[in-house]
Design a protein around this motif. Structure first.
Motif, PDB file in Angstrom:
ATOM      1  N   GLU A 485     -27.686 113.752  -2.654  1.00 28.49           N
ATOM      2  CA  GLU A 485     -28.304 115.105  -3.181  1.00 28.49           C
ATOM      3  C   GLU A 485     -28.797 115.031  -4.513  1.00 28.49           C
ATOM      4  N   ASN A 486     -28.131 114.498  -5.475  1.00 27.15           N
ATOM      5  CA  ASN A 486     -28.800 114.522  -6.698  1.00 27.15           C
ATOM      6  C   ASN A 486     -30.049 113.864  -7.058  1.00 27.15           C
ATOM      7  N   LEU A 487     -30.227 112.905  -6.106  1.00 26.88           N
ATOM      8  CA  LEU A 487     -31.484 112.039  -6.281  1.00 26.88           C
ATOM      9  C   LEU A 487     -32.413 113.016  -5.314  1.00 26.88           C
ATOM     10  N   LEU A 488     -32.137 113.353  -4.274  1.00 27.13           N
ATOM     11  CA  LEU A 488     -32.990 114.176  -3.524  1.00 27.13           C
ATOM     12  C   LEU A 488     -33.707 115.332  -4.148  1.00 27.13           C
ATOM     13  N   ARG A 489     -32.877 115.973  -4.859  1.00 25.40           N
ATOM     14  CA  ARG A 489     -33.339 117.225  -5.536  1.00 25.40           C
ATOM     15  C   ARG A 489     -34.596 116.928  -6.802  1.00 25.40           C
ATOM     16  N   LYS A 490     -34.571 115.800  -7.053  1.00 26.82           N
ATOM     17  CA  LYS A 490     -35.447 115.197  -7.990  1.00 26.82           C
ATOM     18  C   LYS A 490     -36.816 115.125  -7.382  1.00 26.82           C
ATOM     19  N   VAL A 491     -36.929 114.762  -6.084  1.00 27.99           N
ATOM     20  CA  VAL A 491     -38.171 114.359  -5.508  1.00 27.99           C
ATOM     21  C   VAL A 491     -38.590 114.872  -4.394  1.00 27.99           C
ATOM     22  N   TRP A 492     -37.795 116.104  -3.597  1.00 28.07           N
ATOM     23  CA  TRP A 492     -38.158 116.755  -2.421  1.00 28.07           C
ATOM     24  C   TRP A 492     -39.106 117.707  -2.602  1.00 28.07           C
ATOM     25  N   PHE A 493     -39.599 117.954  -1.475  1.00 25.51           N
ATOM     26  CA  PHE A 493     -40.755 119.253  -1.399  1.00 25.51           C
ATOM     27  C   PHE A 493     -41.183 119.516  -0.059  1.00 25.51           C
ATOM     28  N   TYR A 494     -41.832 120.877   0.140  1.00 22.71           N
ATOM     29  CA  TYR A 494     -42.285 121.038   1.281  1.00 22.71           C
ATOM     30  C   TYR A 494     -43.908 121.177   0.942  1.00 22.71           C
ATOM     31  N   TYR A 495     -44.664 121.034   2.144  1.00 18.97           N
ATOM     32  CA  TYR A 495     -46.062 120.995   1.985  1.00 18.97           C
ATOM     33  C   TYR A 495     -46.956 122.011   2.705  1.00 18.97           C
ATOM     34  N   GLU A 496     -47.343 122.934   1.875  1.00 18.07           N
ATOM     35  CA  GLU A 496     -48.215 124.158   2.613  1.00 18.07           C
ATOM     36  C   GLU A 496     -49.318 124.106   2.044  1.00 18.07           C
ATOM     37  N   ASN A 497     -50.413 124.640   2.851  1.00 20.79           N
ATOM     38  CA  ASN A 497     -51.928 124.867   2.302  1.00 20.79           C
ATOM     39  C   ASN A 497     -52.217 124.148   1.235  1.00 20.79           C
ATOM     40  N   GLY A 498     -52.130 122.554   1.726  1.00 21.40           N
ATOM     41  CA  GLY A 498     -52.443 121.698   0.661  1.00 21.40           C
ATOM     42  C   GLY A 498     -51.698 121.599  -0.789  1.00 21.40           C
ATOM     43  N   GLN A 499     -50.613 122.136  -0.693  1.00 19.23           N
ATOM     44  CA  GLN A 499     -49.779 122.174  -1.999  1.00 19.23           C
ATOM     45  C   GLN A 499     -48.454 121.737  -1.859  1.00 19.23           C
ATOM     46  N   HIS A 500     -47.886 121.110  -2.673  1.00 14.11           N
ATOM     47  CA  HIS A 500     -46.509 120.669  -2.837  1.00 14.11           C
ATOM     48  C   HIS A 500     -45.671 121.784  -3.429  1.00 14.11           C
ATOM     49  N   PHE A 501     -44.458 122.358  -2.824  1.00 13.11           N
ATOM     50  CA  PHE A 501     -43.730 123.413  -3.174  1.00 13.11           C
ATOM     51  C   PHE A 501     -42.286 122.653  -3.326  1.00 13.11           C
ATOM     52  N   ILE A 502     -41.582 123.046  -4.530  1.00 15.43           N
ATOM     53  CA  ILE A 502     -40.317 122.503  -4.773  1.00 15.43           C
ATOM     54  C   ILE A 502     -39.123 123.601  -4.133  1.00 15.43           C
ATOM     55  N   PRO A 503     -38.611 123.136  -2.978  1.00 20.32           N
ATOM     56  CA  PRO A 503     -37.581 124.017  -2.581  1.00 20.32           C
ATOM     57  C   PRO A 503     -36.357 124.359  -3.360  1.00 20.32           C
ATOM     58  N   ASN A 504     -35.969 125.543  -2.974  1.00 19.12           N
ATOM     59  CA  ASN A 504     -34.785 126.017  -3.723  1.00 19.12           C
ATOM     60  C   ASN A 504     -33.426 126.195  -2.376  1.00 19.12           C
ATOM     61  N   ASP A 505     -32.313 126.554  -2.738  1.00 18.04           N
ATOM     62  CA  ASP A 505     -31.185 126.547  -1.833  1.00 18.04           C
ATOM     63  C   ASP A 505     -31.810 127.304  -0.566  1.00 18.04           C
ATOM     64  N   VAL A 506     -32.689 128.300  -0.885  1.00 16.10           N
ATOM     65  CA  VAL A 506     -32.992 129.099   0.569  1.00 16.10           C
ATOM     66  C   VAL A 506     -33.863 128.336   1.383  1.00 16.10           C
ATOM     67  N   THR A 507     -35.090 128.040   0.557  1.00 15.40           N
ATOM     68  CA  THR A 507     -36.164 127.439   1.329  1.00 15.40           C
ATOM     69  C   THR A 507     -35.775 125.921   2.084  1.00 15.40           C
ATOM     70  N   ALA A 508     -34.748 125.354   1.521  1.00 15.83           N
ATOM     71  CA  ALA A 508     -34.032 124.122   1.934  1.00 15.83           C
ATOM     72  C   ALA A 508     -33.703 124.063   3.140  1.00 15.83           C
ATOM     73  N   GLY A 509     -33.242 125.378   3.727  1.00 18.78           N
ATOM     74  CA  GLY A 509     -32.861 125.604   5.018  1.00 18.78           C
ATOM     75  C   GLY A 509     -33.925 125.974   5.904  1.00 18.78           C
ATOM     76  N   GLN A 510     -34.979 126.359   5.347  1.00 19.45           N
ATOM     77  CA  GLN A 510     -36.185 127.037   6.065  1.00 19.45           C
ATOM     78  C   GLN A 510     -37.250 126.100   6.344  1.00 19.45           C
ATOM     79  N   LYS A 511     -37.630 125.078   5.502  1.00 23.73           N
ATOM     80  CA  LYS A 511     -38.890 124.479   5.392  1.00 23.73           C
ATOM     81  C   LYS A 511     -38.503 122.908   5.918  1.00 23.73           C
ATOM     82  N   THR A 512     -39.380 122.422   6.287  1.00 26.21           N
ATOM     83  CA  THR A 512     -39.426 120.826   6.383  1.00 26.21           C
ATOM     84  C   THR A 512     -39.783 120.112   5.356  1.00 26.21           C
TER      85      THR A 512
END
Length: 577
Positions: A485-512
């Motif tokens: 987890e401590n590594l994943l949170r440094k690099v994770w993202f979800y991709y929408e409308n041509g942009q990278h978004f950084i997940p939070n505790d909520v969107t981590a369970g709602q997005k790919t």
């Protein structure tokens, strides 16, 4: 007026109290001016005038501690001065400002006509003593509590007494306080708060109630203390804290559990052993035969993991070099057990060591003994009946031929089930905050686990193809990563409308959730030519994951962020790739 100063202190013809105040302001070089606030209290420009009184200098409310202001009420951190304290204030002003005897009497009259003098309330600092985690209890060289105390007690001579030895850290409110400065003073020194004979005790609380053990003053040091614990019960977990008895000020809480130590044949106690797991790469190549040999046109990485006490086998001698797991440029085409693995990342994450004897099922009930132990303690200490099975063995391929013939991969170590908050519905892994909280299971787990944990995730590489020797296309082998987890949170993202978004505790369970690998924690959202896209997936959504993790994996919990389980945290992610 309870101060003991009466109007009879002023003789006939004395100047009104306002004159005394004005004189005192001059002497103290402080103007009696209206100010916006005083410790949160509004100032009064003109002194209140009592009914039927024409003198505007009489204060019928409260007087400030320096005797220069009249205020509606004392501040929240103030109290009314006693007769002796008012006498001391006037004496101090007299010695520094040269009040005459007559002015001193007039000052007494002014105070007698008010509701009292507000002075700062002196308090012994609360929650300013922090117990260090290295506390131990010994009877001579024998450890008495669960906290890895065998080495600590090996050199102790307690004269047969059962002593608990505790070290502490002090908050600046104590350490920088000239009147305190040490634990010994915090426990035993009178500080002018009106309380007498201060003393410290060790307060112990369990499911049946609370008991206290007196801490002798001679056994209290600057940042440590010793206390006799012969009266506590064995195999009971106590929540303990240091309490100063006169004020009620207390330290933070810690846990102790006494047990019978047996030098030989004793089952292991304390936190479960931790086993680091390392990651390395193997290369699969594709190409075609030519006049001068084989022409390699494509190469893809596969990632493997192994417990550091179970090095993976080397590959058998090869002539084609289609697959290799070592540096062929440095060591040649043939592999050997003495060669380091390719792109080795030591201690990529950690698990619990399956060689710890508490992971054995000695009673044949299909549960590891450590689960049975926690279940029993829940009932004995908290009266809670609950089936406990939180650990499971994680099996994973450790080289390209892993599981051939048997279908069973070697064990990486034990992991813990993921947890989901009943309030927020979010996934989490236990930390010290949970161990010291109110949930009985987590409180029991503190002594078994002892360390913060983090999530372990599965991530699958994007589909790729390989070109065969005849030019035909075939799907590349699947590659699945284990990412903490401590590594994943440094690099994770979800991709929408041509942009990278950084997940939070909520969107981590709602997005790919995706990331680029090998990771770049400095610029994680700029894809490099050497990086592939990996997608975080639940265990049941990755082909072969259920088999790889073995029958003990409980996928029915389905944490919203798809974490596989919880593992011992190895700290913040570093740029190690």
């Amino acid at each position: 007026m309870s101060t003991g100063f009466h109007s009879s202190l002023a003789k006939q013809g004395a100047r009104p109290a306002s004159v005394c105040l004005f004189l005192l302001c001059l002497l103290l070089m402080a103007g009696c001016q209206d100010q916006a606030s005083r410790k949160g209290q509004a100032k009064i420009k003109d002194f209140s005038v009592a009914a039927g009184t024409t003198d505007p200098g009489i204060c019928t409310d409260y007087i400030s501690g320096d005797l220069t202001e009249c205020v509606k009420a004392c501040a929240s951190d103030e109290r009314l001065a006693t007769h002796d304290e008012i006498t001391a204030i006037i004496a101090s002003i007299k010695s520094t400002s040269g009040l005459s005897t007559e002015e001193e009497k007039e000052l007494g009259e002014m105070i007698s006509q008010s509701k009292g003098v507000c002075i700062e309330e002196i308090k012994r600092p609360d929650k300013a003593v922090f117990v260090k985690s290295d506390y131990c209890a010994c009877q001579n060289t024998t450890p008495l509590i669960l906290n890895n105390c065998l080495g600590f007690c090996s050199s102790k001579n307690t004269g047969g007494e059962k002593f608990l030895f505790v070290n502490v850290n002090l908050d600046p409110a104590i350490e920088l306080n000239a009147s305190l400065g040490t634990l010994k003073n915090w426990c035993g020194k009178e500080i002018g708060d009106g309380l007498v004979r201060p003393a410290c005790k060790l307060e112990l609380r369990d499911s049946s109630g609370t008991m206290s053990l007196d801490i002798k003053p001679e056994l209290i040091g600057n940042k440590n203390f010793t206390v006799d614990i012969k009266s506590i019960s064995k195999n009971v977990t106590y929540v303990a804290r240091i309490v100063e008895s006169s004020s009620g000020a207390a330290s933070d809480e810690f846990q102790i559990r006494a047990f019978d130590y047996v030098a030989t044949g004793n089952p292991p106690t304390g936190p479960l052993k931790v086993m680091p797991a390392s990651q390395y790469s193997c290369i699969n190549r594709a190409g075609s035969a030519g006049v001068d040999g084989f022409n390699w046109t494509q190469a893809l990485r596969m990632h493997f993991y192994f417990a550091v006490n179970k090095s993976p086998p080397s590959l058998p001698p090869l002539t084609s070099g289609q697959s290799f797991c070592h540096d062929i440029n440095l060591f040649g085409i043939n592999d050997s057990p003495i060669f380091p693995r390719l792109e080795l990342v030591p201690q990529q994450f950690a698990t619990w060591d399956e060689s710890d004897s508490r992971f054995v099922d000695t009673d044949g009930n299909q549960k590891e003994d450590v689960n049975d132990e926690m279940q029993k303690r829940l009932l004995d200490e908290y009266g809670v009946t609950r089936t406990v099975k939180v650990f499971m063995l994680l099996r994973w391929p450790n080289y390209p031929g892993s599981g051939a013939g048997t279908g069973v991969h070697p064990g990486l170590g034990y992991i813990m089930q993921p947890w989901t908050s009943p309030l927020s519905g979010r996934a989490f892994c236990p930390t010290q905050e949970h161990y010291n909280g109110t949930d009985p299971l987590f409180r029991v787990m503190k002594e078994v686990i002892g360390v913060d944990t983090e999530g372990l995730y599965l991530a699958e590489r994007e589909p790729l193809v390989m070109v065969g020797s005849g030019g035909g296309l075939s799907q590349a082998p699947q590659d699945v990563l284990l990412v903490r987890e401590n590594l994943l949170r440094k690099v994770w993202f979800y991709y929408e409308n041509g942009q990278h978004f950084i997940p939070n505790d909520v969107t981590a369970g709602q997005k790919t959730i995706m990331f680029y690998w090998p990771p770049d924690i400095v610029n994680p959202y700029i894809r490099k030519s050497t990086q592939y896209i990996y997608t975080v997936k639940a265990p049941g959504d990755i082909g072969g994951a259920a088999t790889a993790s073995g029958s003990g994996l409980q996928t029915s919990i389905k944490p919203p962020d798809k974490r596989l389980g919880c593992i011992p945290s190895v700290g913040p992610a570093q740029d190690e790739f």
